[in-house]
Design an enzyme around this catalytic site. Sequence first.
Site, PDB file in Angstrom:
ATOM      1  N   ASP A  56       0.842  -1.179   0.000  1.00 36.07           N
ATOM      2  CA  ASP A  56       0.000   0.000   0.000  1.00 36.07           C
ATOM      3  C   ASP A  56       0.891   1.247   0.000  1.00 36.07           C
ATOM      4  O   ASP A  56       1.665   1.479   0.936  1.00 36.07           O
ATOM      5  CB  ASP A  56      -0.907  -0.002   1.238  1.00 36.07           C
ATOM      6  CG  ASP A  56      -1.819   1.206   1.278  1.00 36.07           C
ATOM      7  OD1 ASP A  56      -2.701   1.308   0.410  1.00 36.07           O
ATOM      8  OD2 ASP A  56      -1.632   2.056   2.169  1.00 36.07           O
ATOM      9  N   THR A  89      -2.560   6.195  -4.403  1.00 38.74           N
ATOM     10  CA  THR A  89      -1.386   6.873  -3.841  1.00 38.74           C
ATOM     11  C   THR A  89      -0.110   6.487  -4.594  1.00 38.74           C
ATOM     12  O   THR A  89       0.738   7.340  -4.876  1.00 38.74           O
ATOM     13  CB  THR A  89      -1.221   6.534  -2.353  1.00 38.74           C
ATOM     14  OG1 THR A  89      -1.255   5.114  -2.180  1.00 38.74           O
ATOM     15  CG2 THR A  89      -2.331   7.147  -1.527  1.00 38.74           C
ATOM     16  N   THR A  90       0.014   5.205  -4.928  1.00 37.71           N
ATOM     17  CA  THR A  90       1.193   4.749  -5.672  1.00 37.71           C
ATOM     18  C   THR A  90       1.252   5.414  -7.046  1.00 37.71           C
ATOM     19  O   THR A  90       2.300   5.909  -7.467  1.00 37.71           O
ATOM     20  CB  THR A  90       1.174   3.220  -5.819  1.00 37.71           C
ATOM     21  OG1 THR A  90       1.156   2.616  -4.520  1.00 37.71           O
ATOM     22  CG2 THR A  90       2.395   2.736  -6.568  1.00 37.71           C
ATOM     23  N   ASP A 372      -8.997   0.634   1.421  1.00 41.03           N
ATOM     24  CA  ASP A 372      -8.926   1.184   0.069  1.00 41.03           C
ATOM     25  C   ASP A 372     -10.186   0.837  -0.722  1.00 41.03           C
ATOM     26  O   ASP A 372     -10.776   1.694  -1.390  1.00 41.03           O
ATOM     27  CB  ASP A 372      -7.702   0.646  -0.667  1.00 41.03           C
ATOM     28  CG  ASP A 372      -6.397   1.201  -0.110  1.00 41.03           C
ATOM     29  OD1 ASP A 372      -6.454   2.147   0.687  1.00 41.03           O
ATOM     30  OD2 ASP A 372      -5.330   0.662  -0.451  1.00 41.03           O
TER      31      ASP A 372
END
Length: 517
Positions: A56, A89-90, A372
Amino acid sequence: MSEQVNNSKNQKGATAREVCIHIARELSTLVKHTLGPNGLDNMLVDTAGDSVITNDGATIIQQSAIDHAVAKIIMNVAKTQDELCFDGTTSSLILTGEMMEQGAELLKDKVHPTKIALGFLMAALKAEELLLDMGMEVNEEMLNLAAQTAMTGKSAESDKEHLANICVEVAMAAPIEDITIVQRPNGKVQESTAIAGLLIDGEKLDHAMPDAVEDPKIGLIAADIDIPDYAQQLNVQLSDNSGVKDFIDSRNAQLVEIGERLKETGMNVLFCSREVHPAIIEHLASNNIYAVRRVRRSDMEALSKATNARIVMNIDTFSNKDLGSAGLLEEVTIGERPMIKLTGTPNKSTVSVLVRAPTEHVVAEIKRAFDDAIGVVSIAYEDKSVLPGGGAPYMQLSTKLKEFASTVGGREQMAVEAFANALEVIPKTLAENSGLDPIDAMIALRKAHTEEDGWKYGVNVNDGSATNMLDEGVIEPKRVVAQAIRSAADISAQLMRIQLITTAKPVSEIGDDDFKF
């Protein structure tokens, strides 16, 4: 990264802009290998030897020991993405790193930093406009697929269908702020479930307290329930044993009085975020009052919202007007430890999810994946719009922005083209992380996006071909893509404009400036 030297252009060493580019690249590298269904994990180990295994992006950035001013600015991209979209986010960090890389190439071609920044912002605005014409309306099946997509490539993948069903059920029943997620190891993921009510990780303070309370009157106290600290600091001189006895009896009487005042409010359930004196615990137990201490702040706030109880900071002001209500409170054993279950709350949208898994590490990672997924489903249900996954929207935007670049005058055109090239990093990384040839994958994808329905095509991580992601059931909310691109563009444009990094003076304390207090 922390060893980089920030110098002006007139000094030897790295310039401020080169430092920004370097750090953006390093942060991107930190999470790049975690992207996609075949992404790999990071192990984060702290100084005490405790570890977290996760892919994550938000968790990796949050818990990594990174201490650099520029890094903290870029990390805000991931923080904003996580807060607004719960996923992506990545992708946002990878995009930021790639945009800075593209900017570095433009700098070599003598393109001025302000022209690069302006071109990036123009491209981001055009991308937002193009996104309006993309996407599909959601239904329950689409929401389920979005949840499964969010969990693909994570520890929850093998049970993603079961967890996705829970996601859709609770997201359609309650707003995201009313959903509480509790994790508990020593079980199977299939045992994860949702209830209409509230689950609190805690247990009663005394075995004499009841296991269940019907029609509970609930008090929430965010203070130590004890004799005030100032009374404990007094120096008392006693001349004989009877004086000692009188002093102890007086203290005990004070403690009993506190317990009696709590009882007189009509409360029969107490949640305290701090400590409760043993004598008061005993008094509460003898009066059949259920009590819990050291309740987390988030749980106190959830209890307040669910039961309409007011969180009280001073026990002297506590009254029956501060009490909340519910239908039933019961203590249930899940795994090896008890848990508090509260049902029939006045706030009917209160929902809790219990996440189970065999071990602490696994259940923690599955909870992160579930967080998520439930966030993704909630925003998709709220926005009523989703996009195909697999890098499809990024590739489509890249294709359209390259066409748009030819209409832009000046050197900003080069920045728009660089921005479009940067967007291709997402499908390219998906192919690389799947062990595929990224060149072949991108060639196939570019060809597919020349077709009328090309916006639906993303990278097939099994064979590298361009595949209709809607047919594959790979779905993501439009907001995730839009926010990732916008955040990456804004921060890249801002960093490109930095010429010099200098040390700022310490923040002034109250009274140190011209204001008089």
